[in-house]
Write a protein that holds these residues in place. Structure first.
Motif, PDB file in Angstrom:
ATOM      1  N   MET A 189     105.093  41.016   7.821  1.00 38.36           N
ATOM      2  CA  MET A 189     105.877  41.931   8.661  1.00 38.36           C
ATOM      3  C   MET A 189     104.965  42.922   9.381  1.00 38.36           C
ATOM      4  O   MET A 189     105.158  43.205  10.562  1.00 38.36           O
ATOM      5  N   ARG A 190     103.982  43.425   8.647  1.00 41.67           N
ATOM      6  CA  ARG A 190     103.047  44.385   9.257  1.00 41.67           C
ATOM      7  C   ARG A 190     102.309  43.715  10.406  1.00 41.67           C
ATOM      8  O   ARG A 190     102.164  44.289  11.482  1.00 41.67           O
ATOM      9  N   ALA A 191     101.849  42.477  10.149  1.00 43.16           N
ATOM     10  CA  ALA A 191     101.084  41.772  11.182  1.00 43.16           C
ATOM     11  C   ALA A 191     101.959  41.483  12.406  1.00 43.16           C
ATOM     12  O   ALA A 191     101.508  41.565  13.539  1.00 43.16           O
ATOM     13  N   LYS A 192     103.219  41.163  12.155  1.00 39.25           N
ATOM     14  CA  LYS A 192     104.088  40.739  13.242  1.00 39.25           C
ATOM     15  C   LYS A 192     104.634  41.933  14.036  1.00 39.25           C
ATOM     16  O   LYS A 192     104.749  41.881  15.252  1.00 39.25           O
ATOM     17  N   PHE A 193     104.976  43.003  13.312  1.00 34.62           N
ATOM     18  CA  PHE A 193     105.682  44.114  13.977  1.00 34.62           C
ATOM     19  C   PHE A 193     104.965  45.457  13.877  1.00 34.62           C
ATOM     20  O   PHE A 193     105.193  46.338  14.696  1.00 34.62           O
TER      21      PHE A 193
END
Lengths: 388, 205
Positions: free
Chosen positions: A244-248
């Motif tokens: 999630m961190r990487a994506k958003f």
């Protein structure tokens, strides 16, 4: 459920497939005490059943899956079946060697008998009158389907997540009918945390004023806010924190905060999109039923809470696969399964796949994951063909 | 099928039809050989994903795990033999690993390269870390972090009360010669031990 766009002319695709509606014209006794006199299942098959009828593979779907596991329904479909990267000619579940059967489980909303089907007794959708189901009920229903298809023993039963639970239940309840059991990203029973997430999802649906006690069909509405919330909660558990961190990240969609409750952060936009898309394709009563089936799953319960005692009945060889970034059904849960199988002196291999995405990784074509599946199933096919 | 020469002597210690756990099983060669020749059932533990894939493709029961994280998922005395070949020196805590081997296995089979071999001593006498046929890595790229000699190992066994049921001390041709009998710690390249933990007695009913 993630679906990858696929060129249907590409090698490895099963191409255009047509689902079939199969009538199971036999009574199905359910764990809740009721009996369904007959039911229908939507089924897709890929590949060819051999003369010995020994090369059949059953695909068990997860929470929101269905019978459309591979290929396309129409030449111009933009999305292929939910496990198209794994099922097809030359793919890990190789349709040149195996006859693959995928179904929409009883209680589903993609054409199999379920809460949104018409109850022949009333002429109206079942809604809340449809019985709650267990994984054991699904295995009984799938066994009746196998009878109809003339499959005495599956070369392999394969499933991820809730699908993996069906695989375990098959091996325990019908040991002589499963040669190989492939249990992927699954768990021997839900944790309190898992049940808690399911309960929040259910409460979101049940408290939606448009739910109408499950009879929303008759009111011409759907509990879209509740179902959307349920899916948003689910999605958080399917992804790892790192993914999630990487994506958003914590990116704002506009340069400055708007100081209101509109969508501001990328992750909010993603969750709302996923939730909304789900409302358009899924039934709220089926969602409730599926989460309860998850919560009820506990094959050890019938054996004095001893999972190893449950597995002592199994005759299948097992392959258990877990993903390092999965926190919904973490590798520790898969190791519980492996430990019980070792204690029960069953044949088992266990692979831990290094992964990033989280629980959803079981749908991804991770090379090490597909290598293990491919190697295992190629050997099984070699043995089958040597015997044929 | 050619078995690695250093695995051959182990075969004699393994009871036909027994249940074994092979720690660091690689591509599963020992398990496959034992299944075929001695009707042995069992599992391999392996950390390397490529080896896990190979075992799975060969139909060997393999469990992907790190021996350094222990054998806690295995019940006490649940295997006839727990085997660990040439991995002792690469573990974080070899002593704890052997204790675990002897908890889980009714017997343990442990093999390791002898750091007391004359080639090793000669290299050290010259002031250099040894690079020998048995120990081909250099000091900076070796996976081996806990070397021991035959005498060190037997001292540890004595200290912990582990019973040495049998041992084979082999040179690089995997034979036992006269020199071995005279000075085993000097001439052994590969040491192999069949071990047993002392069993707690006195509470049997």
């Amino acid at each position: 459920m993630n679906e990858a766009a696929v060129d249907f002319t590409a090698p490895g695709s099963v191409g255009v497939v047509t689902p079939q509606r199969v009538l199971i014209d036999a009574p199905l006794p359910l764990d809740c005490g009721r009996t369904l006199p007959r039911h229908e299942l939507m089924v897709e098959t890929y590949g060819t059943l051999n003369a010995q009828r020994s090369n059949a593979v059953l695909i068990c779907h997860a929470l929101s899956g269905d019978h459309h596991a591979a290929g396309l329904h129409h030449v111009d479909d933009r999305k292929a079946g939910w496990w198209d990267n794994c099922i097809g000619p030359g793919k890990p579940i190789d349709t040149r060697r195996y006859y693959v059967v995928a179904l929409n489980n009883l209680g589903g909303c993609k054409g199999s008998t379920g809460p949104s089907s018409i109850n022949p007794d009333t002429g109206a959708p079942y809604g809340p009158d449809f019985p709650l189901l267990t994984v054991r009920d699904w295995v009984r229903s799938q066994a009746l389907l196998a009878d109809v298809l003339g499959i005495g023993r599956w070369a392999a039963v394969v499933g991820g997540s809730l699908g993996g639970m069906q695989v375990m239940q098959w091996a325990i309840d019908l040991p002589e009918r499963v040669a190989n059991a492939l249990v992927i990203a699954s768990a021997p029973q839900l944790s309190a945390q898992n049940i808690a997430f399911n309960e929040i999802a259910r409460q979101a649906i049940l408290s939606d004023p448009d739910f109408h006690g499950g009879r929303f069909y008759e009111h011409g509405v759907v509990p879209s806010r509740g179902l959307m919330l349920a899916r948003m909660i689910g999605h958080i558990t399917y992804l790892s924190d790192a993914a999630m961190r990487a994506k958003f990240g914590n990116d704002l969609r506009e340069p400055t905060p708007s100081f209101n409750f509109d969508v501001e952060f990328e992750v909010e936009s993603y969750l709302r999109y996923q939730g909304q898309a789900f409302v358009d394709r899924f039934d709220a009563n089926t969602y409730l039923l599926m989460t309860k089936a998850l919560d009820y799953f506990d094959p050890a319960r019938d054996y004095g809470d001893r999972l190893d005692a449950a597995f002592r009945h199994a005759q299948a060889r097992f392959l258990v696969i877990a993903f390092s970034s999965d926190w919904r059904f973490s590798p520790a849960r898969s190791r519980e399964i492996v430990k019980a199988l070792v204690d029960a002196d069953r044949d088992v291999s266990y692979a831990l796949i290094e992964s990033q995405l989280g629980h959803d990784d079981f749908l991804m074509p991770i090379p090490q994951y597909h290598d293990v599946l491919r190697g295992y199933l190629a050997r099984v096919a070699d043995e089958l063909e040597a015997r044929a | 099928m050619n078995l690695r020469p250093d695995l051959e002597p182990i075969i004699d210690w393994i009871r036909p039809g027994s249940r074994i756990l092979d720690l660091g099983c690689g591509d599963g060669v020992l398990l496959r050989h034992l299944a075929r020749t001695r009707q042995v059932r069992g599992y391999g533990l392996e950390i390397d994903p490529r080896n896990v894939s190979r075992c799975v493709a060969a139909g060997i029961n393999v469990i992907q795990a790190d021996i350094d994280e222990g054998l806690r998922d295995f019940e006490s005395a649940s295997f006839d033999h727990v085997v660990m070949t040439q991995a002792l020196q690469a573990l974080q805590r070899p002593d704890e690993a052997i204790a675990e081997i002897l908890r889980v296995g009714k017997t343990g089979i442990v093999t390791f390269p002898n750091f007391g071999h004359w080639r090793v001593r000669l290299a050290l006498a010259r002031g250099r870390m040894p690079v020998t046929p048995m120990l081909p890595s250099r000091w900076y790229d070796t996976p081996n972090i806990h070397f021991c000699t035959v005498d060190d190992f037997e001292a540890l066994c004595a200290e912990r009360g582990w019973k040495i049921l049998a041992r084979r001390l082999l040179d690089h041709t995997h034979h036992e010669g006269l020199a071995h009998r005279l000075a085993p710690n000097l001439f052994t390249e590969v040491a192999m031990y069949l071990l047993e933990a002392p069993r707690v007695t006195g509470f049997a009913t």
